[in-house]
Write a protein that holds these residues in place. Structure first.
Motif, PDB file in Angstrom:
ATOM      1  N   GLU A  95      54.164  10.463  77.544  1.00  0.00           N
ATOM      2  CA  GLU A  95      54.112   9.032  77.291  1.00  0.00           C
ATOM      3  C   GLU A  95      53.564   8.272  78.497  1.00  0.00           C
ATOM      4  OE1 GLU A  95      58.002   7.911  75.961  1.00  0.00           O
ATOM      5  OE2 GLU A  95      57.817   9.020  74.070  1.00  0.00           O
ATOM      6  N   GLU A  96      53.909   8.703  79.691  1.00  0.00           N
ATOM      7  CA  GLU A  96      53.377   8.049  80.893  1.00  0.00           C
ATOM      8  C   GLU A  96      51.882   8.293  81.029  1.00  0.00           C
ATOM      9  OE1 GLU A  96      57.346   7.926  83.740  1.00  0.00           O
ATOM     10  OE2 GLU A  96      55.949   9.604  83.950  1.00  0.00           O
ATOM     11  N   TRP A  97      51.439   9.489  80.669  1.00  0.00           N
ATOM     12  CA  TRP A  97      49.995   9.783  80.704  1.00  0.00           C
ATOM     13  C   TRP A  97      49.253   8.952  79.656  1.00  0.00           C
ATOM     14  CZ3 TRP A  97      47.328  13.832  77.437  1.00  0.00           C
ATOM     15  CH2 TRP A  97      45.980  13.947  77.785  1.00  0.00           C
ATOM     16  N   PHE A  98      49.784   8.904  78.446  1.00  0.00           N
ATOM     17  CA  PHE A  98      49.161   8.106  77.387  1.00  0.00           C
ATOM     18  C   PHE A  98      49.080   6.634  77.784  1.00  0.00           C
ATOM     19  CE2 PHE A  98      49.238  10.395  73.024  1.00  0.00           C
ATOM     20  CZ  PHE A  98      48.759  11.557  73.602  1.00  0.00           C
ATOM     21  N   ALA A  99      50.068   6.148  78.528  1.00  0.00           N
ATOM     22  CA  ALA A  99      50.103   4.743  78.940  1.00  0.00           C
ATOM     23  C   ALA A  99      49.229   4.475  80.161  1.00  0.00           C
ATOM     24  CB  ALA A  99      51.541   4.330  79.228  1.00  0.00           C
ATOM     25  N   GLY A 100      48.587   5.513  80.696  1.00  0.00           N
ATOM     26  CA  GLY A 100      47.718   5.340  81.850  1.00  0.00           C
ATOM     27  C   GLY A 100      48.445   5.297  83.177  1.00  0.00           C
ATOM     28  N   ASP A 104      45.020  12.396  84.674  1.00  0.00           N
ATOM     29  CA  ASP A 104      44.968  13.715  84.043  1.00  0.00           C
ATOM     30  C   ASP A 104      45.500  14.775  84.999  1.00  0.00           C
ATOM     31  OD1 ASP A 104      43.715  12.362  82.018  1.00  0.00           O
ATOM     32  OD2 ASP A 104      42.074  13.799  81.794  1.00  0.00           O
ATOM     33  N   LYS A 105      45.060  14.696  86.245  1.00  0.00           N
ATOM     34  CA  LYS A 105      45.444  15.704  87.236  1.00  0.00           C
ATOM     35  C   LYS A 105      46.944  15.703  87.470  1.00  0.00           C
ATOM     36  CE  LYS A 105      44.528  17.225  91.978  1.00  0.00           C
ATOM     37  NZ  LYS A 105      43.763  16.944  93.233  1.00  0.00           N
ATOM     38  N   ASN A 106      47.531  14.511  87.627  1.00  0.00           N
ATOM     39  CA  ASN A 106      48.972  14.438  87.869  1.00  0.00           C
ATOM     40  C   ASN A 106      49.762  14.899  86.657  1.00  0.00           C
ATOM     41  OD1 ASN A 106      48.703  13.497  90.475  1.00  0.00           O
ATOM     42  ND2 ASN A 106      48.852  11.339  89.910  1.00  0.00           N
ATOM     43  N   PHE A 107      49.311  14.493  85.473  1.00  0.00           N
ATOM     44  CA  PHE A 107      49.995  14.915  84.254  1.00  0.00           C
ATOM     45  C   PHE A 107      49.983  16.428  84.119  1.00  0.00           C
ATOM     46  CE2 PHE A 107      49.281  16.166  79.738  1.00  0.00           C
ATOM     47  CZ  PHE A 107      50.598  16.039  79.316  1.00  0.00           C
ATOM     48  N   GLU A 108      48.826  17.022  84.331  1.00  0.00           N
ATOM     49  CA  GLU A 108      48.696  18.461  84.131  1.00  0.00           C
ATOM     50  C   GLU A 108      49.403  19.273  85.205  1.00  0.00           C
ATOM     51  OE1 GLU A 108      44.517  19.173  83.514  1.00  0.00           O
ATOM     52  OE2 GLU A 108      44.471  17.824  81.777  1.00  0.00           O
ATOM     53  N   SER A 109      49.667  18.659  86.341  1.00  0.00           N
ATOM     54  CA  SER A 109      50.445  19.365  87.363  1.00  0.00           C
ATOM     55  C   SER A 109      51.940  19.242  87.105  1.00  0.00           C
ATOM     56  CB  SER A 109      50.113  18.815  88.761  1.00  0.00           C
ATOM     57  OG  SER A 109      50.538  17.465  88.883  1.00  0.00           O
ATOM     58  N   GLU A 110      52.344  18.189  86.379  1.00  0.00           N
ATOM     59  CA  GLU A 110      53.761  17.963  86.091  1.00  0.00           C
ATOM     60  C   GLU A 110      54.214  18.668  84.817  1.00  0.00           C
ATOM     61  OE1 GLU A 110      56.135  16.239  87.701  1.00  0.00           O
ATOM     62  OE2 GLU A 110      54.884  15.618  89.384  1.00  0.00           O
ATOM     63  N   ALA A 111      53.372  18.659  83.793  1.00  0.00           N
ATOM     64  CA  ALA A 111      53.767  19.196  82.489  1.00  0.00           C
ATOM     65  C   ALA A 111      53.690  20.719  82.460  1.00  0.00           C
ATOM     66  CB  ALA A 111      52.874  18.605  81.398  1.00  0.00           C
TER      67      ALA A 111
END
Length: 287
Positions: A95-100, A104-111
């Protein structure tokens, strides 16, 4: 990342070459009659939940999932995308990634990403993000399913209230006489593992994926749920749990199989879903 992009290009070229030479897939109804992809789209638009059962590594199936998502969105439906390929405790990251709020890089390192996320699942996620389509992470965290496979369902009672938020409401009923679970037990016979616990681990995944959709039912949504075919084949697995809670839900099922010849549907695959996508054994794989 560069290697992943190269792999994606190679898969695309392979797919294009395959398409140029022969049909890359065929679609059949439950009785084995050949139909067009448009039949799936038409029936999906009349359904509340569409379970798209996949072979996790088959890139043609993932491309078709994206096409179905696009068709549902273009129809003006209130579409929700949901999937086994993300665990419930990654919902906030998504949801935080979708909300900007996350790159992409931070999301993919966290998920917790599956190893073929970049090639097979990211295109769907990017389309959902761009078109404001909500995404529901439906899978139980793997660590809890692993606990059940080793110690049985009762181990979940010892978890904290916070941990239980990522799991279907306890206690979870398991009907071990369901043919899918019986088949699983037969296949694992002699493996040395506790077969009952393994079935319970499968069931807690099914129950949690169904539970994850409950909040979105009866609200006029079309939910496209992506999962391994074995979680929805023969209208069992996830569907058994969904039907127990919401028996009037309009459900459509799609399964994916591979065959040496795709000219006709093999007898063993008839009836496993409303639509069966048949792919050649040598179709592009992401791993």
């Amino acid at each position: 990342m560069f290697k992943t992009q190269i792999l994606a290009l190679l898969l695309l070229f392979t797919f294009q070459a395959s398409f140029a030479q022969t049909e890359p897939y065929k679609i059949f109804d439950s009785k084995g009659k050949q139909v067009a992809f448009e039949n799936i789209v038409k029936d999906s638009k009349k359904s509340e939940v569409i379970f798209f059962g996949e072979l996790h590594n088959n890139s043609i199936a993932h491309w078709l999932q994206l096409q179905l998502l696009k068709s549902l969105q273009e129809n003006g439906n209130q579409v929700i995308l949901a999937g086994e390929f993300f665990e419930r405790d990654d919902q906030l990251n998504i949801e935080e990634w979708f909300a900007g709020k996350l790159t992409d890089k931070n999301f993919e390192s966290e998920a917790k990403l599956w190893n073929n996320y970049q090639v097979d699942y990211k295109p769907m996620m990017l389309f959902a993000k761009k078109n404001n389509i909500p995404f529901v992470a439906s899978n139980i965290p793997r660590k809890y399913a692993s606990m059940v496979s080793r110690k049985g369902l009762s181990v979940l009672d010892s978890l904290s209230d916070e941990a239980k938020k990522s799991i279907a409401t306890l206690p979870i009923e398991v009907d071990k006489t369901l043919p899918g679970y019986v088949g699983m037990k037969d296949m694992m016979h002699g493996s040395g593992m506790n077969i009952d616990f393994m079935v319970e681990a499968q069931a807690v995944k099914d129950a949690t994926m169904a539970y994850s959709l409950f909040a979105y039912l009866e609200k006029g949504n079309s939910i496209l749920h992506i999962n391994g075919s074995y979680h929805s084949n023969n209208y069992e697995g996830i569907i058994w749990y969904l039907n127990k809670a919401y028996p009037k839900t309009k459900i459509l099922t799609i399964s994916t199989v591979e065959q040496e010849s795709i000219k006709e549907l093999e007898e063993k695959s008839k009836g496993i879903a409303d639509f069966i996508i048949v792919l050649p054994m040598d179709s592009p794989k992401s791993y």
